[in-house]
Design a protein around this motif. Structure first.
Motif, PDB file in Angstrom:
ATOM      1  N   LEU A 146      36.385  36.951  40.326  1.00 31.52           N
ATOM      2  CA  LEU A 146      35.742  36.397  41.504  1.00 31.52           C
ATOM      3  C   LEU A 146      35.839  34.882  41.388  1.00 31.52           C
ATOM      4  O   LEU A 146      35.685  34.316  40.302  1.00 31.52           O
ATOM      5  CB  LEU A 146      34.291  36.865  41.566  1.00 31.52           C
ATOM      6  CG  LEU A 146      34.176  38.402  41.530  1.00 31.52           C
ATOM      7  CD1 LEU A 146      32.736  38.833  41.415  1.00 31.52           C
ATOM      8  CD2 LEU A 146      34.845  39.028  42.739  1.00 31.52           C
ATOM      9  N   ASP A 147      36.130  34.232  42.511  1.00 29.73           N
ATOM     10  CA  ASP A 147      36.298  32.781  42.488  1.00 29.73           C
ATOM     11  C   ASP A 147      34.933  32.137  42.759  1.00 29.73           C
ATOM     12  O   ASP A 147      34.511  32.017  43.899  1.00 29.73           O
ATOM     13  CB  ASP A 147      37.328  32.370  43.548  1.00 29.73           C
ATOM     14  CG  ASP A 147      37.709  30.907  43.419  1.00 29.73           C
ATOM     15  OD1 ASP A 147      36.960  30.150  42.751  1.00 29.73           O
ATOM     16  OD2 ASP A 147      38.752  30.512  43.969  1.00 29.73           O
ATOM     17  N   TRP A 148      34.281  31.737  41.672  1.00 32.48           N
ATOM     18  CA  TRP A 148      32.899  31.237  41.782  1.00 32.48           C
ATOM     19  C   TRP A 148      32.832  29.849  42.397  1.00 32.48           C
ATOM     20  O   TRP A 148      31.742  29.334  42.640  1.00 32.48           O
ATOM     21  CB  TRP A 148      32.223  31.241  40.416  1.00 32.48           C
ATOM     22  CG  TRP A 148      32.105  32.595  39.787  1.00 32.48           C
ATOM     23  CD1 TRP A 148      32.717  33.028  38.656  1.00 32.48           C
ATOM     24  CD2 TRP A 148      31.330  33.713  40.260  1.00 32.48           C
ATOM     25  NE1 TRP A 148      32.380  34.340  38.392  1.00 32.48           N
ATOM     26  CE2 TRP A 148      31.523  34.781  39.360  1.00 32.48           C
ATOM     27  CE3 TRP A 148      30.494  33.909  41.360  1.00 32.48           C
ATOM     28  CZ2 TRP A 148      30.912  36.031  39.524  1.00 32.48           C
ATOM     29  CZ3 TRP A 148      29.881  35.142  41.523  1.00 32.48           C
ATOM     30  CH2 TRP A 148      30.092  36.189  40.605  1.00 32.48           C
ATOM     31  N   ASP A 203      32.722  38.462  59.181  1.00 30.26           N
ATOM     32  CA  ASP A 203      34.116  38.575  58.745  1.00 30.26           C
ATOM     33  C   ASP A 203      34.879  37.269  58.947  1.00 30.26           C
ATOM     34  O   ASP A 203      34.751  36.622  59.991  1.00 30.26           O
ATOM     35  CB  ASP A 203      34.800  39.706  59.539  1.00 30.26           C
ATOM     36  CG  ASP A 203      35.967  40.314  58.788  1.00 30.26           C
ATOM     37  OD1 ASP A 203      36.600  39.601  57.986  1.00 30.26           O
ATOM     38  OD2 ASP A 203      36.249  41.504  59.012  1.00 30.26           O
ATOM     39  N   SER A 204      35.699  36.921  57.957  1.00 32.09           N
ATOM     40  CA  SER A 204      36.558  35.739  58.061  1.00 32.09           C
ATOM     41  C   SER A 204      37.885  36.070  58.747  1.00 32.09           C
ATOM     42  O   SER A 204      38.793  35.246  58.739  1.00 32.09           O
ATOM     43  CB  SER A 204      36.854  35.175  56.668  1.00 32.09           C
ATOM     44  OG  SER A 204      35.655  34.838  56.031  1.00 32.09           O
ATOM     45  N   LYS A 205      38.003  37.286  59.280  1.00 30.46           N
ATOM     46  CA  LYS A 205      39.239  37.718  59.947  1.00 30.46           C
ATOM     47  C   LYS A 205      38.897  38.233  61.351  1.00 30.46           C
ATOM     48  O   LYS A 205      37.739  38.494  61.663  1.00 30.46           O
ATOM     49  CB  LYS A 205      39.904  38.864  59.167  1.00 30.46           C
ATOM     50  CG  LYS A 205      40.071  38.601  57.674  1.00 30.46           C
ATOM     51  CD  LYS A 205      40.848  39.715  57.003  1.00 30.46           C
ATOM     52  CE  LYS A 205      40.218  41.083  57.071  1.00 30.46           C
ATOM     53  NZ  LYS A 205      38.842  41.185  56.576  1.00 30.46           N
ATOM     54  N   VAL A 208      31.024  39.601  49.520  1.00 27.32           N
ATOM     55  CA  VAL A 208      32.345  39.884  48.947  1.00 27.32           C
ATOM     56  C   VAL A 208      33.032  38.528  48.844  1.00 27.32           C
ATOM     57  O   VAL A 208      33.473  37.984  49.853  1.00 27.32           O
ATOM     58  CB  VAL A 208      33.154  40.862  49.814  1.00 27.32           C
ATOM     59  CG1 VAL A 208      34.497  41.152  49.155  1.00 27.32           C
ATOM     60  CG2 VAL A 208      32.372  42.152  50.056  1.00 27.32           C
ATOM     61  N   PRO A 209      33.062  37.949  47.653  1.00 25.77           N
ATOM     62  CA  PRO A 209      33.521  36.564  47.548  1.00 25.77           C
ATOM     63  C   PRO A 209      35.052  36.465  47.497  1.00 25.77           C
ATOM     64  O   PRO A 209      35.730  37.452  47.223  1.00 25.77           O
ATOM     65  CB  PRO A 209      32.918  36.092  46.220  1.00 25.77           C
ATOM     66  CG  PRO A 209      32.743  37.329  45.417  1.00 25.77           C
ATOM     67  CD  PRO A 209      32.604  38.480  46.370  1.00 25.77           C
ATOM     68  N   PRO A 210      35.577  35.267  47.755  1.00 26.58           N
ATOM     69  CA  PRO A 210      37.016  35.046  47.549  1.00 26.58           C
ATOM     70  C   PRO A 210      37.393  35.355  46.103  1.00 26.58           C
ATOM     71  O   PRO A 210      36.569  35.242  45.195  1.00 26.58           O
ATOM     72  CB  PRO A 210      37.202  33.567  47.880  1.00 26.58           C
ATOM     73  CG  PRO A 210      36.045  33.229  48.768  1.00 26.58           C
ATOM     74  CD  PRO A 210      34.909  34.077  48.274  1.00 26.58           C
ATOM     75  N   ALA A 217      38.558  35.923  53.625  1.00 22.61           N
ATOM     76  CA  ALA A 217      39.912  35.979  54.183  1.00 22.61           C
ATOM     77  C   ALA A 217      40.809  36.728  53.207  1.00 22.61           C
ATOM     78  O   ALA A 217      40.531  36.790  52.010  1.00 22.61           O
ATOM     79  CB  ALA A 217      40.433  34.559  54.408  1.00 22.61           C
ATOM     80  N   ALA A 218      41.900  37.308  53.723  1.00 21.67           N
ATOM     81  CA  ALA A 218      42.857  37.984  52.864  1.00 21.67           C
ATOM     82  C   ALA A 218      43.610  36.938  52.030  1.00 21.67           C
ATOM     83  O   ALA A 218      43.729  35.791  52.473  1.00 21.67           O
ATOM     84  CB  ALA A 218      43.828  38.781  53.724  1.00 21.67           C
ATOM     85  N   PRO A 219      44.140  37.279  50.841  1.00 17.58           N
ATOM     86  CA  PRO A 219      44.068  38.607  50.240  1.00 17.58           C
ATOM     87  C   PRO A 219      42.831  38.795  49.353  1.00 17.58           C
ATOM     88  O   PRO A 219      42.347  37.851  48.746  1.00 17.58           O
ATOM     89  CB  PRO A 219      45.339  38.640  49.372  1.00 17.58           C
ATOM     90  CG  PRO A 219      45.551  37.214  48.949  1.00 17.58           C
ATOM     91  CD  PRO A 219      45.024  36.368  50.080  1.00 17.58           C
TER      92      PRO A 219
END
Lengths: 100, 423
Positions: free
Chosen positions: B137-139, B218-220, B277-279, B185-187
């Motif tokens: 996870l990108d903190w 949602d970021s999408k 749900v983090p990047p 955002a994806a992915p």
């Protein structure tokens, strides 16, 4: 020159022989190794058909029916459309001979 | 082996052994070593398949956890439909198959000396390395969200303690509460999973706390199997799940764990239960091995999944940039088997055949309501792309019998996939 114990030599030679035979025998045709992610024998059974031991011609025939839509399916039609006749035949022959 | 050999024969054997020490010969003769870092759906099956295809290979699986906790079906744990124990798998069967299991973390990789350094200082030499570590996870990517914040606003995006925490929070929530799930955002790992989670949480709330709501930020502007999910929500959970896409202000720009608040470009959403749900990015060992690029993910060739940044290192599963193939357990498992066959070929001096891969992904909107999506992939211009005309979702207009059948397929598929990988 360093002295190598016999057991190491034996292992090295045995390794060579085993690798040469096993690798050639087990090589799956393109796409075939994905099937076992869903189709496999498990304890308590599974509603997803097991492919092992069935006639390759039967599997190949089913794949063609899924591909044409003659046999309705949830997702097998969408998967079968990714393969041509030659690929379906190769996959069918390989999957029925696998241990799972 | 015979006990007594002639002096001449012994000398010949010694020479053979000495020749075998030259790296090229070692590879050709099967005394080669493959190290697999990461015992998830990709790495574990890759190690197993290598040993099955080439029993003489030295295969080591480096995995610090004694048990693997699977993410597929962990949304059912959150809904209270399943025990977390049903998600746990040991590495004992893999060890029995002849794979050496090293229960340690990999702390460093030296591509020049071709060694992996483990947490206790042990160095493992490899002829080929497979890196299949999954995600970190990108903190640093979402302001306000760090490891401490995850105790208040769980991610539950790595199955285990976080899954149990989110479950407990849902159980403690009053009827009439709002559950907010933010989607990056994806992915990210498992594209449809946030929407399956919203469905599963709604199933629990409908039964136990029917005045409650689920809000997806949602970021999408679109998502996997959207029509199937939205049809399920209308049928099963009318007015219970709200999806706020990017274009309607769904993009979360920061969070405040002290008040369980999600901040978007235009608004604030306070949650009673907050699931972030983090990047994400490829796990740390991919960075250490030098196989991740500036995106945080790992570019690979489309035939043997060899890193385009470091030779003789292969990357599998969620950590890799696999073209059009989704980051998901079934994909990783399919990649693991293809990668194993390619490595056996490469070590024997053969060119691996162009692969074809299938991904299959099942979703449960309720215990008896399933649907699925599949894809067929092949290398095209250096990327794994979908074979035109193939792939797609199960029937959108399926009746309840078909949806129930797909739910049974999903459950069986999980048992088969985990048996092949761990069992």
């Amino acid at each position: 020159m360093r002295h190598w114990p016999r057991v190491v030599l034996a292992a090295a030679l045995a390794s060579f022989l085993v690798l040469a035979s096993a690798a050639d025998a087990a090589e799956p045709p393109p796409g075939a190794s994905s099937c076992s992610g869903c189709h496999g024998a498990v304890p308590n059974g599974t509603p997803i058909p097991v492919l092992r031991g069935r006639p390759a011609l039967e599997i190949a025939g089913l794949m063609r029916e899924f591909r044409s839509g003659a046999k309705p399916a949830t997702v097998m039609g969408a998967i079968a459309k990714g393969f041509d006749d030659r690929e379906i035949d190769a996959i069918s022959q390989w999957v029925v001979g696998q241990s799972q | 082996m015979r006990k007594h050999l002639s002096a001449r024969r012994r000398t010949l054997l010694k020479l053979t052994a000495a020749a075998a020490l030259a790296p090229a010969v070692v590879r050709a003769q099967g005394a080669a070593k493959v190290v697999v870092v990461g015992g998830g759906f990709g790495g574990a099956v890759c190690a197993r398949t290598l040993k099955t295809m080439a029993p003489a290979l030295g295969v080591t699986l480096v995995e610090p956890n004694k048990t693997y906790t699977a993410c597929p079906f962990s949304n059912e744990v959150i809904a209270g439909l399943r025990d977390i124990k049903q998600q746990e798998f040991s590495y004992e069967a893999i060890a029995r198959s002849g794979v050496a299991v090293a229960p340690l973390i990999a702390v460093a990789v030296d591509a020049n000396t071709k060694t992996v350094t483990l947490g206790d200082g042990t160095k493992l030499f490899y002829d080929r390395l497979v890196v299949a570590p999954g995600i970190d996870l990108d903190w640093k990517a979402l302001p306000g969200y760090d490891e401490a914040a995850a105790e208040k606003m769980p991610h539950a995006w790595k199955a285990g303690a976080q899954t149990a925490l989110l479950r407990r929070q849902l159980e403690a929530m009053e009827d009439g509460g709002v559950v907010v799930i933010s989607v990056p955002a994806a992915p990210y790992r498992c594209p449809p999973a946030p929407y399956e989670r919203a469905s599963q949480i709604a199933w629990y709330l409908k039964a136990k706390k029917p005045r409650s709501k689920v809000l997806l930020l949602d970021s999408k502007d679109s998502f996997s199997q959207q029509r199937l999910f939205q049809a399920a929500w209308t049928k099963l959970y009318p007015d219970m799940i709200e999806w706020m896409p990017l274009s309607q202000g769904g993009n979360v720009t920061s969070v405040d764990p002290s008040t369980r608040t999600f901040n978007t470009d235009f608004d604030k959403h306070k949650a009673d239960v907050a699931n972030v749900v983090p990047p994400q990015k490829a796990a740390a060992v991919a960075q250490a091995a030098g196989v991740a690029d500036r995106t945080g993910w790992c570019p690979v060739s489309s035939v043997a999944f060899e890193s385009t940044l470091q030779p003789e290192i292969h990357v599998l599963g969620d950590a890799a940039l696999m073209g059009a193939m989704p980051k998901a357990a079934f994909s990783a498992n399919a990649q693991g088997k293809v990668c194993a066959a390619a490595i056996v070929d490469l070590l024997a001096g053969r060119t691996p055949a162009e692969p074809r891969l299938v991904s299959a992904c099942f979703n449960l909107a309720a215990p008896d309501y399933g649907f699925s999506i599949v894809g067929v992939y092949r290398p095209e211009k250096g990327q794994l792309l979908e074979v035109p005309g193939a792939g797609g979702t199960s029937p959108i207009d399926g009746d309840s019998a078909l949806r129930a059948q797909e739910a049974r397929y999903a459950e069986a598929g999980f048992r088969v996939l985990t048996a092949e990988t761990f069992g």
